[in-house]
Design a protein around this motif. Sequence first.
Motif, PDB file in Angstrom:
ATOM      1  N   LEU A   1      37.722  39.135  35.845  1.00 56.37           N
ATOM      2  CA  LEU A   1      38.305  40.369  36.369  1.00 56.37           C
ATOM      3  C   LEU A   1      39.816  40.237  36.525  1.00 56.37           C
ATOM      4  CD1 LEU A   1      35.878  41.764  39.125  1.00 56.37           C
ATOM      5  CD2 LEU A   1      36.619  42.886  37.017  1.00 56.37           C
ATOM      6  N   PHE A   2      40.249  39.085  37.018  1.00 53.37           N
ATOM      7  CA  PHE A   2      41.682  38.875  37.178  1.00 53.37           C
ATOM      8  C   PHE A   2      42.390  38.936  35.833  1.00 53.37           C
ATOM      9  CE2 PHE A   2      45.551  36.419  37.371  1.00 53.37           C
ATOM     10  CZ  PHE A   2      46.128  36.813  38.572  1.00 53.37           C
ATOM     11  N   LEU A   3      41.814  38.312  34.811  1.00 53.35           N
ATOM     12  CA  LEU A   3      42.432  38.298  33.491  1.00 53.35           C
ATOM     13  C   LEU A   3      42.426  39.678  32.844  1.00 53.35           C
ATOM     14  CD1 LEU A   3      41.122  34.896  32.101  1.00 53.35           C
ATOM     15  CD2 LEU A   3      43.473  35.478  32.750  1.00 53.35           C
ATOM     16  N   VAL A   4      41.443  40.499  33.159  1.00 51.85           N
ATOM     17  CA  VAL A   4      41.431  41.873  32.646  1.00 51.85           C
ATOM     18  C   VAL A   4      42.626  42.650  33.199  1.00 51.85           C
ATOM     19  CG1 VAL A   4      40.208  44.079  32.764  1.00 51.85           C
ATOM     20  CG2 VAL A   4      38.953  41.987  32.222  1.00 51.85           C
ATOM     21  N   VAL A   5      42.918  42.437  34.479  1.00 53.25           N
ATOM     22  CA  VAL A   5      44.039  43.136  35.119  1.00 53.25           C
ATOM     23  C   VAL A   5      45.374  42.496  34.742  1.00 53.25           C
ATOM     24  CG1 VAL A   5      45.024  43.829  37.354  1.00 53.25           C
ATOM     25  CG2 VAL A   5      42.550  43.844  37.033  1.00 53.25           C
ATOM     26  N   ASN A   6      45.367  41.174  34.519  1.00 54.09           N
ATOM     27  CA  ASN A   6      46.603  40.430  34.234  1.00 54.09           C
ATOM     28  C   ASN A   6      46.432  39.622  32.942  1.00 54.09           C
ATOM     29  OD1 ASN A   6      48.342  40.641  36.929  1.00 54.09           O
ATOM     30  ND2 ASN A   6      46.193  40.328  37.515  1.00 54.09           N
ATOM     31  N   PRO A   7      46.485  40.278  31.781  1.00 51.86           N
ATOM     32  CA  PRO A   7      46.214  39.560  30.523  1.00 51.86           C
ATOM     33  C   PRO A   7      47.374  38.702  30.017  1.00 51.86           C
ATOM     34  CG  PRO A   7      46.695  41.862  30.071  1.00 51.86           C
ATOM     35  CD  PRO A   7      46.678  41.720  31.563  1.00 51.86           C
ATOM     36  N   GLY A   8      48.600  38.937  30.508  1.00 53.29           N
ATOM     37  CA  GLY A   8      49.751  38.222  29.952  1.00 53.29           C
ATOM     38  C   GLY A   8      50.412  37.295  30.951  1.00 53.29           C
ATOM     39  N   LEU A   9      51.117  36.277  30.420  1.00 56.97           N
ATOM     40  CA  LEU A   9      51.852  35.326  31.258  1.00 56.97           C
ATOM     41  C   LEU A   9      53.103  36.013  31.817  1.00 56.97           C
ATOM     42  CD1 LEU A   9      51.601  32.125  29.029  1.00 56.97           C
ATOM     43  CD2 LEU A   9      50.385  32.585  31.168  1.00 56.97           C
ATOM     44  N   PRO A  10      53.590  35.544  33.005  1.00 61.65           N
ATOM     45  CA  PRO A  10      53.088  34.421  33.802  1.00 61.65           C
ATOM     46  C   PRO A  10      51.955  34.791  34.757  1.00 61.65           C
ATOM     47  CG  PRO A  10      55.065  35.267  34.819  1.00 61.65           C
ATOM     48  CD  PRO A  10      54.862  36.084  33.560  1.00 61.65           C
TER      49      PRO A  10
ATOM     50  N   GLY B   1      47.253  32.935  37.362  1.00 61.18           N
ATOM     51  CA  GLY B   1      46.552  33.015  38.640  1.00 61.18           C
ATOM     52  C   GLY B   1      45.065  33.261  38.536  1.00 61.18           C
ATOM     53  N   TRP B   2      44.475  33.094  37.360  1.00 65.36           N
ATOM     54  CA  TRP B   2      43.048  33.386  37.193  1.00 65.36           C
ATOM     55  C   TRP B   2      42.165  32.512  38.091  1.00 65.36           C
ATOM     56  CZ3 TRP B   2      39.991  29.333  35.639  1.00 65.36           C
ATOM     57  CH2 TRP B   2      40.630  28.254  35.026  1.00 65.36           C
ATOM     58  N   GLY B   3      42.662  31.349  38.503  1.00 67.32           N
ATOM     59  CA  GLY B   3      41.856  30.473  39.353  1.00 67.32           C
ATOM     60  C   GLY B   3      41.876  30.858  40.810  1.00 67.32           C
ATOM     61  N   VAL B   4      42.800  31.742  41.221  1.00 68.49           N
ATOM     62  CA  VAL B   4      42.944  32.070  42.646  1.00 68.49           C
ATOM     63  C   VAL B   4      41.691  32.730  43.220  1.00 68.49           C
ATOM     64  CG1 VAL B   4      44.294  33.371  44.336  1.00 68.49           C
ATOM     65  CG2 VAL B   4      45.443  32.229  42.428  1.00 68.49           C
TER      66      VAL B   4
ATOM     67  N   VAL C   1      43.696  39.616  42.196  1.00 65.22           N
ATOM     68  CA  VAL C   1      43.116  38.718  43.190  1.00 65.22           C
ATOM     69  C   VAL C   1      42.140  39.469  44.083  1.00 65.22           C
ATOM     70  CG1 VAL C   1      43.633  37.336  45.242  1.00 65.22           C
ATOM     71  CG2 VAL C   1      45.052  37.103  43.196  1.00 65.22           C
ATOM     72  N   ALA C   2      42.554  40.664  44.552  1.00 64.46           N
ATOM     73  CA  ALA C   2      41.702  41.445  45.454  1.00 64.46           C
ATOM     74  C   ALA C   2      40.402  41.864  44.768  1.00 64.46           C
ATOM     75  CB  ALA C   2      42.463  42.668  45.962  1.00 64.46           C
ATOM     76  N   LEU C   3      40.497  42.339  43.535  1.00 63.34           N
ATOM     77  CA  LEU C   3      39.288  42.736  42.805  1.00 63.34           C
ATOM     78  C   LEU C   3      38.382  41.530  42.547  1.00 63.34           C
ATOM     79  CD1 LEU C   3      40.612  45.296  40.156  1.00 63.34           C
ATOM     80  CD2 LEU C   3      39.192  45.764  42.162  1.00 63.34           C
ATOM     81  N   GLY C   4      38.990  40.419  42.187  1.00 63.39           N
ATOM     82  CA  GLY C   4      38.197  39.223  41.923  1.00 63.39           C
ATOM     83  C   GLY C   4      37.400  38.775  43.139  1.00 63.39           C
ATOM     84  N   LEU C   5      38.059  38.722  44.299  1.00 66.48           N
ATOM     85  CA  LEU C   5      37.377  38.271  45.513  1.00 66.48           C
ATOM     86  C   LEU C   5      36.419  39.325  46.053  1.00 66.48           C
ATOM     87  CD1 LEU C   5      40.343  36.519  47.380  1.00 66.48           C
ATOM     88  CD2 LEU C   5      38.325  35.407  46.414  1.00 66.48           C
TER      89      LEU C   5
END
Length: 411
Positions: free
Chosen positions: A115-124, A128-131, A317-321
């Motif tokens: 979910l985090f990577l869907v919202v944030n697909p590009g660097l940097p 934070g995908w592990g957060v 982060v919020a969606l992931g958690l």
Amino acid sequence: MPRVYPRLLEQFLQSEAKGGILLFLAALLAFILANTPWSSMYFALREVPAGVRLGTFDLEKPLLLWVNDLLMALFFLLVGLELKREVLSGELRDYRRAGLALAGALGGMAVPALLFLVVNPGLPEARGWGVPMATDIAFALGVLALVPRAPLGLKLFLTALAIVDDLGAVLVIALFYTGGLEPLPLGLAAFTLGVGLLLNRLGVWYIWPYMLLGLPLWYFVLKSGLHATLAGVLLALAIPLRRARPFQGATSAQDPEDLEGELEGLEEGVEGAQSPLHRLEHTLHPWVAYGVLPVFAFFNAGVALVGLEFGAVALGVALGLLLGKPLGILLMAWLALRLGLGTLPEGVDLKAILGVGFLAGIGFTMALFIAGLAFEGSLLDQAKVGVMAASVLAGLLGFTLVRASLDRALA
């Protein structure tokens, strides 16, 4: 199972609950200070330099890094001890008995990261995908402890889930959040760990030799490019789990003086029969729960809201958690049940599992820690806001759902 084990487990869970309250108060104090006229003093305190100098040896860091690199190594040592105990002699030893928690933990790590990577697909930002993968066991158990009549099986499920989650977080930090590796310090760290493992094989039951090895191990890991806190997990591998000597029980003395002597001998027998791992775990736990983690929260939870934007990192982060954790845990737990890989704890249904999934969305300690490895500056502040906002909402939703499911079961 002897009656003493459930009592010890209840004591552990109660101590985790109290630690969670203290952790919350420390984080709240930091957040308040960061948004008051005293904010400059708070942020200056985190940057105060402190160090050790012996001859030509010189190691200096800001207080924030001493907390995150050295104090948190004790937390990771405790995590490593718990992981080793659970895998070799605890809930995770029997795959079928632990199947539900294992499946839930895997789903609870994979879905939030995706979910985090869907919202944030590009660097940097994507770093934070592990957060949102992490669960804060102290906070989660603290909230569950507030639910009246929460079954022991549900607490065991959440504990096992969080421990597997911690293992995943440790692996993520080791594999994805390290710098370039330095061969010489890495080799010295491996040699130091090898000495510890050798002491284990030679039957050294005293704890102090292992703790002495922990200091150079921490330093070599720090200089190797790995994160210094991983030294705690590595040291835990060397701590013996075997008993120092067989337990000698009491006889049937009738004379009061003889009985008092036997009771003293019984206490010594219990202490001597404990493995070094158990003794170190029991010694470390209050120091970590009531000292290390609140200090970590105080130094890391302060975020100044002035000028802060709730951007894609905070949203991911919020969606992931808040969504990824409960959905991943529920789906994988359901799949494990369908495949016969696990069983529901007594008195627990899938609605309660969903509630525990939300409680697992309380990321806090480990999530803030990984955020500090992944980001800096404004992105780090965004990640912190996402962690704290999602953790509060996840705790409230988890408490409500677990309580509602138990009330329905008793109706």
